[in-house]
Design an enzyme around this catalytic site. Structure first.
Site, PDB file in Angstrom:
ATOM      1  N   THR A  33       0.828  -1.214   0.000  1.00 47.52           N
ATOM      2  CA  THR A  33       0.000   0.000   0.000  1.00 47.52           C
ATOM      3  C   THR A  33       0.860   1.262   0.000  1.00 47.52           C
ATOM      4  O   THR A  33       0.377   2.325  -0.365  1.00 47.52           O
ATOM      5  CB  THR A  33      -0.903   0.021   1.253  1.00 47.52           C
ATOM      6  OG1 THR A  33      -0.109  -0.364   2.380  1.00 47.52           O
ATOM      7  CG2 THR A  33      -2.061  -0.951   1.100  1.00 47.52           C
ATOM      8  N   SER A 124      18.213  -4.259   3.981  1.00 53.83           N
ATOM      9  CA  SER A 124      18.811  -3.240   3.101  1.00 53.83           C
ATOM     10  C   SER A 124      18.419  -1.831   3.543  1.00 53.83           C
ATOM     11  O   SER A 124      19.280  -0.944   3.611  1.00 53.83           O
ATOM     12  CB  SER A 124      18.440  -3.484   1.642  1.00 53.83           C
ATOM     13  OG  SER A 124      17.066  -3.666   1.506  1.00 53.83           O
ATOM     14  N   ASP A 168       9.839   0.834   4.602  1.00 59.21           N
ATOM     15  CA  ASP A 168      10.932   0.171   5.318  1.00 59.21           C
ATOM     16  C   ASP A 168      11.875   1.173   5.982  1.00 59.21           C
ATOM     17  O   ASP A 168      12.260   1.018   7.141  1.00 59.21           O
ATOM     18  CB  ASP A 168      11.736  -0.721   4.359  1.00 59.21           C
ATOM     19  CG  ASP A 168      10.850  -1.736   3.653  1.00 59.21           C
ATOM     20  OD1 ASP A 168       9.707  -1.930   4.090  1.00 59.21           O
ATOM     21  OD2 ASP A 168      11.310  -2.326   2.658  1.00 59.21           O
TER      22      ASP A 168
HETATM   23  C1  GLA Z   1       8.995  -4.077   0.296  1.00 60.55           C
HETATM   24  C2  GLA Z   1       9.176  -2.607  -0.045  1.00 60.55           C
HETATM   25  C3  GLA Z   1       8.191  -1.735   0.733  1.00 60.55           C
HETATM   26  C4  GLA Z   1       6.767  -2.240   0.599  1.00 60.55           C
HETATM   27  C5  GLA Z   1       6.707  -3.742   0.864  1.00 60.55           C
HETATM   28  C6  GLA Z   1       5.351  -4.310   0.586  1.00 60.55           C
HETATM   29  O1  GLA Z   1       9.357  -4.309   1.624  1.00 60.55           O
HETATM   30  O2  GLA Z   1      10.485  -2.210   0.240  1.00 60.55           O
HETATM   31  O3  GLA Z   1       8.294  -0.401   0.301  1.00 60.55           O
HETATM   32  O4  GLA Z   1       6.227  -1.907  -0.634  1.00 60.55           O
HETATM   33  O5  GLA Z   1       7.655  -4.460   0.084  1.00 60.55           O
HETATM   34  O6  GLA Z   1       4.413  -3.784   1.457  1.00 60.55           O
END
Ligand code: GLA
Length: 382
Positions: A33, A124, A168
């Site tokens: 999302t 990361s 993240d």
């Molecule tokens: C990865 C991406 C995030 C997000 C998730 C799914 O972790 O780095 O930005 O989009 O997938 O929610």
């Protein structure tokens, strides 16, 4: 961990380092999302990346990754994405700093950590956040946390080639002990929501499947969502992302054009709604209701968004009818990594053993379990 990284650094560079800790993350609900301008509900955890760093008098970047026992050296003027991969999360930050004219000199750094790699816990992003935070301190760059988060995201786009959302990095940087972060990825406003469910543990079950498909499929999902928005825009120019879309808009504008794009977009619109309702569940301490939504999220990710894999589905199905498990789902980008499970404390040990045994038998892979706690975000360690 902190002492280990310091010891390695001092042995190697014969000087005292600055040490920064930046954690991995979980996400309770709200998957895929973030790049659709929706909400997410992540938290920083007790597994982290540690970076020890010091300035140099020249223009050399001298790096050591303790996990791989590998070195990497490059002149600042010559940085480019490396085949060695791990340096990219550090070099990508330096590249972004150059782009905003924050000119730095050379530095030494040792990276270490206990965030399992490729497990969907954002190791990361943790390296990027640790790096930008450390360089900001060392070179007194005066960046605030939000600027650092955006810079880390841009670094990942440019040097790792994945068009990730902001979740993240945001979670790693802004995490707060015993709280999840309800982040609005459109306005970047956020709210801490207490997450202390007595008698319940957050258990991550690692499939030990590395997500090799993840980056290409991730970028494809992003494009599919953008396509849906474009079609809606033909009639509703005010819609700029799936955050602004309704199921009705999808039914009239997207479904007749492409069933696959429709499925992807419908999942996102439903997931944003589900997250908002899950926050209400949390306020009422209604773990059962929250847990049911987690299972629903998994089913959507698996069948409609199609970012799961047989191992993740297996792990979720293995606990679906277990009365000691309130909710479970795949977590993160997908195609491997971990499931997140809310489990009654007294049942954790047996559950891990039982599921581990059938997983090994059926999937022919070992299962790794982590019982995680929610901790603070990126900081300098004194
Ligand atoms: C990865 C991406 C995030 C997000 C998730 C799914 O972790 O780095 O930005 O989009 O997938 O929610």
């Amino acid at each position: 961990m902190k002492d280990d990284v310091k010891k390695i650094f001092v042995e190697k560079f014969k000087t005292e380092p600055l040490i920064v800790r930046s954690p991995g993350r979980i996400n309770i609900i709200g998957e895929h999302t973030d790049y659709n301008n929706g909400f997410v509900l992540p938290a920083a955890i007790d597994k982290a990346i540690y970076i020890a760093a010091s300035k140099r008098d020249d223009y050399l970047i001298s790096l050591h990754a303790a996990n791989f026992n590998e070195d990497f050296t490059v002149k600042i003027s010559e940085i480019a994405p490396s085949k060695q991969n791990w340096p990219n999360y550090i070099l990508g930050i330096v590249d972004q700093l150059k782009k905003i004219n924050k000119n730095i000199t050379g530095f030494n750094a040792v990276v270490d950590g206990d965030v399992p790699l490729g497990a969907g816990l954002s190791s990361s992003a943790a390296v990027e956040c640790a790096t930008v935070f450390a360089l900001n301190e060392l070179f007194e760059l005066q960046l605030d946390k939000m600027q650092m988060v955006k810079l880390a995201q841009a670094a990942e786009h440019a040097f790792a080639g994945v068009k990730v959302g902001i979740m993240d990095m945001f979670a790693s940087m802004f995490g707060k002990k015993e709280n999840v972060i309800k982040l609005d990825c459109r306005s970047l406003q956020y709210e801490y929501v207490p997450f202390h469910l007595p008698g319940i543990k957050i258990v991550l079950l690692n499939t030990n499947v590395k997500h090799s498909l993840a980056s290409t499929e991730y970028n494809t999902r992003r494009k599919e969502c953008e396509q849906g928005v474009e079609w809606i825009k033909e009639n509703h120019p005010e819609v700029n992302s799936l955050r602004d879309a309704t199921i009705e808009m999808l039914n009239t504008m997207v479904l007749p054009k492409d069933k696959l794009v429709y499925k992807r977009c419908r999942f996102i619109v439903e997931e944003i709604q589900r997250l908002l309702q899950a926050c209400e569940d949390l306020k009422k301490d209604d773990v059962s209701a929250l847990g049911k939504k987690m299972f629903a999220t998994h089913d959507g990710l698996s069948k409609d968004y199609e970012v799961s894999c047989k191992e993740l589905d297996f792990l979720v199905d293995a606990v679906r009818n277990n009365k000691n498990v309130f909710g479970a789902r795949m977590m993160g980008g997908g195609f491997g990594g971990c499931t997140i499970n809310l489990v009654k404390e007294e049942a954790v040990e047996n559950l891990v053993e039982d599921v581990g045994n059938i997983y090994q038998k059926e999937m022919n892979l070992p299962l790794t379990a982590y019982i995680v706690s929610i901790e603070d975000g990126t900081s300098v360690l004194k």
